[in-house]
Design a protein around this motif. Structure first.
Motif, PDB file in Angstrom:
ATOM      1  N   UNK A 171      87.441  12.582  27.631  1.00 10.94           N
ATOM      2  CA  UNK A 171      86.238  12.215  26.882  1.00 10.94           C
ATOM      3  C   UNK A 171      85.019  12.218  27.793  1.00 10.94           C
ATOM      4  N   UNK A 172      85.189  11.748  29.041  1.00 10.18           N
ATOM      5  CA  UNK A 172      84.092  11.734  30.001  1.00 10.18           C
ATOM      6  C   UNK A 172      83.636  13.155  30.314  1.00 10.18           C
ATOM      7  N   UNK A 173      84.603  14.060  30.523  1.00  2.83           N
ATOM      8  CA  UNK A 173      84.269  15.447  30.834  1.00  2.83           C
ATOM      9  C   UNK A 173      83.550  16.111  29.670  1.00  2.83           C
ATOM     10  N   UNK A 174      84.049  15.913  28.462  1.00  5.13           N
ATOM     11  CA  UNK A 174      83.458  16.564  27.291  1.00  5.13           C
ATOM     12  C   UNK A 174      82.039  16.052  27.026  1.00  5.13           C
ATOM     13  N   UNK A 175      81.827  14.755  27.230  1.00  4.93           N
ATOM     14  CA  UNK A 175      80.477  14.218  27.046  1.00  4.93           C
ATOM     15  C   UNK A 175      79.533  14.803  28.101  1.00  4.93           C
ATOM     16  N   UNK A 176      80.046  15.012  29.310  1.00  2.17           N
ATOM     17  CA  UNK A 176      79.233  15.616  30.362  1.00  2.17           C
ATOM     18  C   UNK A 176      78.825  17.039  30.019  1.00  2.17           C
ATOM     19  N   UNK A 177      79.756  17.829  29.506  1.00  3.70           N
ATOM     20  CA  UNK A 177      79.421  19.196  29.091  1.00  3.70           C
ATOM     21  C   UNK A 177      78.376  19.185  27.977  1.00  3.70           C
ATOM     22  N   UNK A 178      78.499  18.250  27.048  1.00  4.21           N
ATOM     23  CA  UNK A 178      77.536  18.158  25.955  1.00  4.21           C
ATOM     24  C   UNK A 178      76.143  17.830  26.494  1.00  4.21           C
ATOM     25  N   UNK A 179      76.062  16.908  27.462  1.00  7.57           N
ATOM     26  CA  UNK A 179      74.777  16.535  28.056  1.00  7.57           C
ATOM     27  C   UNK A 179      74.170  17.710  28.820  1.00  7.57           C
ATOM     28  N   UNK A 180      75.006  18.411  29.587  1.00  4.74           N
ATOM     29  CA  UNK A 180      74.516  19.582  30.313  1.00  4.74           C
ATOM     30  C   UNK A 180      73.968  20.618  29.348  1.00  4.74           C
ATOM     31  N   UNK A 181      74.661  20.806  28.240  1.00  4.05           N
ATOM     32  CA  UNK A 181      74.212  21.766  27.243  1.00  4.05           C
ATOM     33  C   UNK A 181      72.852  21.416  26.680  1.00  4.05           C
ATOM     34  N   UNK A 182      72.621  20.137  26.424  1.00  6.67           N
ATOM     35  CA  UNK A 182      71.331  19.703  25.884  1.00  6.67           C
ATOM     36  C   UNK A 182      70.202  19.993  26.875  1.00  6.67           C
ATOM     37  N   UNK A 183      70.440  19.720  28.164  1.00  6.09           N
ATOM     38  CA  UNK A 183      69.409  19.970  29.179  1.00  6.09           C
ATOM     39  C   UNK A 183      69.071  21.455  29.254  1.00  6.09           C
ATOM     40  N   UNK A 184      70.084  22.306  29.297  1.00  3.75           N
ATOM     41  CA  UNK A 184      69.821  23.743  29.378  1.00  3.75           C
ATOM     42  C   UNK A 184      69.142  24.264  28.122  1.00  3.75           C
ATOM     43  N   UNK A 185      69.504  23.740  26.977  1.00  2.79           N
ATOM     44  CA  UNK A 185      68.868  24.172  25.738  1.00  2.79           C
ATOM     45  C   UNK A 185      67.380  23.836  25.756  1.00  2.79           C
ATOM     46  N   UNK A 186      67.048  22.628  26.218  1.00  2.00           N
ATOM     47  CA  UNK A 186      65.642  22.228  26.283  1.00  2.00           C
ATOM     48  C   UNK A 186      64.869  23.063  27.302  1.00  2.00           C
ATOM     49  N   UNK A 187      65.487  23.352  28.444  1.00  2.00           N
ATOM     50  CA  UNK A 187      64.839  24.214  29.442  1.00  2.00           C
ATOM     51  C   UNK A 187      64.573  25.590  28.837  1.00  2.00           C
ATOM     52  N   UNK A 188      65.540  26.125  28.109  1.00  2.00           N
ATOM     53  CA  UNK A 188      65.371  27.430  27.478  1.00  2.00           C
ATOM     54  C   UNK A 188      64.246  27.428  26.466  1.00  2.00           C
ATOM     55  N   UNK A 189      64.136  26.376  25.682  1.00  2.00           N
ATOM     56  CA  UNK A 189      63.073  26.275  24.666  1.00  2.00           C
ATOM     57  C   UNK A 189      61.705  26.213  25.345  1.00  2.00           C
ATOM     58  N   UNK A 190      61.589  25.422  26.416  1.00  2.00           N
ATOM     59  CA  UNK A 190      60.312  25.318  27.135  1.00  2.00           C
ATOM     60  C   UNK A 190      59.942  26.661  27.752  1.00  2.00           C
ATOM     61  N   UNK A 191      60.922  27.348  28.353  1.00  2.00           N
ATOM     62  CA  UNK A 191      60.660  28.659  28.954  1.00  2.00           C
ATOM     63  C   UNK A 191      60.243  29.669  27.899  1.00  2.00           C
ATOM     64  N   UNK A 192      60.798  29.573  26.707  1.00  2.00           N
ATOM     65  CA  UNK A 192      60.422  30.475  25.621  1.00  2.00           C
ATOM     66  C   UNK A 192      58.978  30.214  25.194  1.00  2.00           C
ATOM     67  N   UNK A 193      58.582  28.965  25.144  1.00  2.00           N
ATOM     68  CA  UNK A 193      57.192  28.628  24.842  1.00  2.00           C
ATOM     69  C   UNK A 193      56.261  29.170  25.921  1.00  2.00           C
ATOM     70  N   UNK A 194      56.728  29.131  27.174  1.00  2.00           N
ATOM     71  CA  UNK A 194      55.956  29.620  28.305  1.00  2.00           C
ATOM     72  C   UNK A 194      55.750  31.134  28.224  1.00  2.00           C
ATOM     73  N   UNK A 195      56.734  31.831  27.685  1.00  2.00           N
ATOM     74  CA  UNK A 195      56.677  33.291  27.653  1.00  2.00           C
ATOM     75  C   UNK A 195      55.487  33.796  26.855  1.00  2.00           C
ATOM     76  N   UNK A 196      55.187  33.152  25.754  1.00  2.00           N
ATOM     77  CA  UNK A 196      54.122  33.636  24.876  1.00  2.00           C
ATOM     78  C   UNK A 196      53.014  32.614  24.643  1.00  2.00           C
ATOM     79  N   UNK A 197      53.147  31.443  25.274  1.00  2.00           N
ATOM     80  CA  UNK A 197      52.150  30.402  25.047  1.00  2.00           C
ATOM     81  C   UNK A 197      51.455  29.963  26.313  1.00  2.00           C
ATOM     82  N   UNK A 198      51.205  30.880  27.239  1.00  2.00           N
ATOM     83  CA  UNK A 198      50.513  30.521  28.475  1.00  2.00           C
ATOM     84  C   UNK A 198      51.377  29.683  29.382  1.00  2.00           C
TER      85      UNK A 198
END
Length: 281
Positions: A25-52
């Motif tokens: 359970x500890x490992x799976x929760x860690x993977x879920x948290x890592x996924x959330x961080x990378x998803x948010x980084x990807x969204x911010x980078x996508x905004x950066x691509x076309x939004x200055x």
């Protein structure tokens, strides 16, 4: 074996099963948290691509935490993410001490790598929890500024250029290794593929290949910048994740290239969620 021995053995097996379930359970929760961080980084980078400049946001862990903090129930989410990453650190530590899943899980090299990951996730968890507790200079620190500071410090050491250069080369190799393993779908050996449907396998493969390739590419490019900083003895040439991603925008077809990398990082976030579901732990 008498009745008392059988009872003691049964309680021991039950305790080990409970420990194993808790660690999973500890490992799976860690993977879920890592996924959330990378998803948010990807969204911010996508905004950066076309939004200055992406609205002044940073496409790195600090930017992801700041973005999360501004969401409804953001403070609670930060605590959850920090605790989940601590769970990941504990799981990696258990792999270092007792060996991991799979035929080669008990190899010394695998245990050493698990120990290094345990230290990394422990630091990551501490920084997120510190940020959640009010230390805004902790988890939200700029990766670019931190990289500049560390590089400048090391370059002042005797042989500092060689140290930075070797570290940069190691990051380049690690990035290419990550990308190559993703393309070859080496992650499959860590998944419970026998329990996955054909649709689940295709879904995981798509995000695993796309996400792992993009992540490896970002690592490799960051390593190249570190090599340049070492050769030119200029710490400002080294780049953290945010500046590394922005560098893609300066290349030919830059915005589209950055958008592609951003989608890849978001894909790695989804792949991390697939690990939370299907990883053998």
């Amino acid at each position: 074996m008498n009745a008392q021995s059988w009872a003691l053995r049964g309680r021991g097996n039950a305790r080990r099963a409970a420990d194993s379930t808790a660690m999973a359970a500890a490992a799976r929760s860690g993977f879920a948290a890592r996924g959330l961080i990378y998803l948010l980084v990807g969204v911010i980078a996508l905004q950066m691509a076309f939004g200055g400049d992406g609205g002044g946001k940073q496409a790195d862990r600090g930017g992801a935490l700041s973005e999360l903090a501004n969401k409804p129930f953001g403070s609670a989410m930060l605590w959850i993410v920090g605790v989940a990453l601590a769970g990941m650190a504990l799981w990696r530590l258990s792999e270092a001490v007792f060996g991991g899943a799979g035929a080669d899980g008990h190899k010394a090299s695998k245990r050493a790598m698990a120990a290094a990951r345990a230290v990394f996730y422990a630091f990551l968890s501490f920084s997120v929890l510190s940020y959640a507790a009010g230390d805004k200079g902790s988890g939200s620190g700029s990766s670019d500024r931190n990289t500049d500071d560390v590089t400048a410090t090391v370059l002042k050491w005797p042989g500092g250029q060689w140290i930075v250069g070797l570290a940069g080369a190691a990051v380049v190799v690690a990035g290419l290794w990550i990308a190559a393993r993703a393309v070859m779908k080496k992650y499959r050996k860590h998944l419970r593929t026998a329990e996955m449907s054909r649709k689940a396998k295709r879904f995981t493969d798509f995000f695993g290949v796309a996400g792992g390739t993009a992540r490896g590419l970002v690592f490799a490019v960051a390593g190249v910048f570190a090599l340049v900083a070492a050769v030119q003895h200029q710490p400002g040439k080294a780049k953290g994740m945010d500046d590394t991603l922005r560098s893609f925008r300066d290349m030919p077809a830059g915005p589209w290239l950055l958008a592609l990398v951003a989608l890849g990082l978001a894909a790695f976030g989804v792949f991390s969620w697939c690990n939370a579901r299907w990883r053998e732990v």
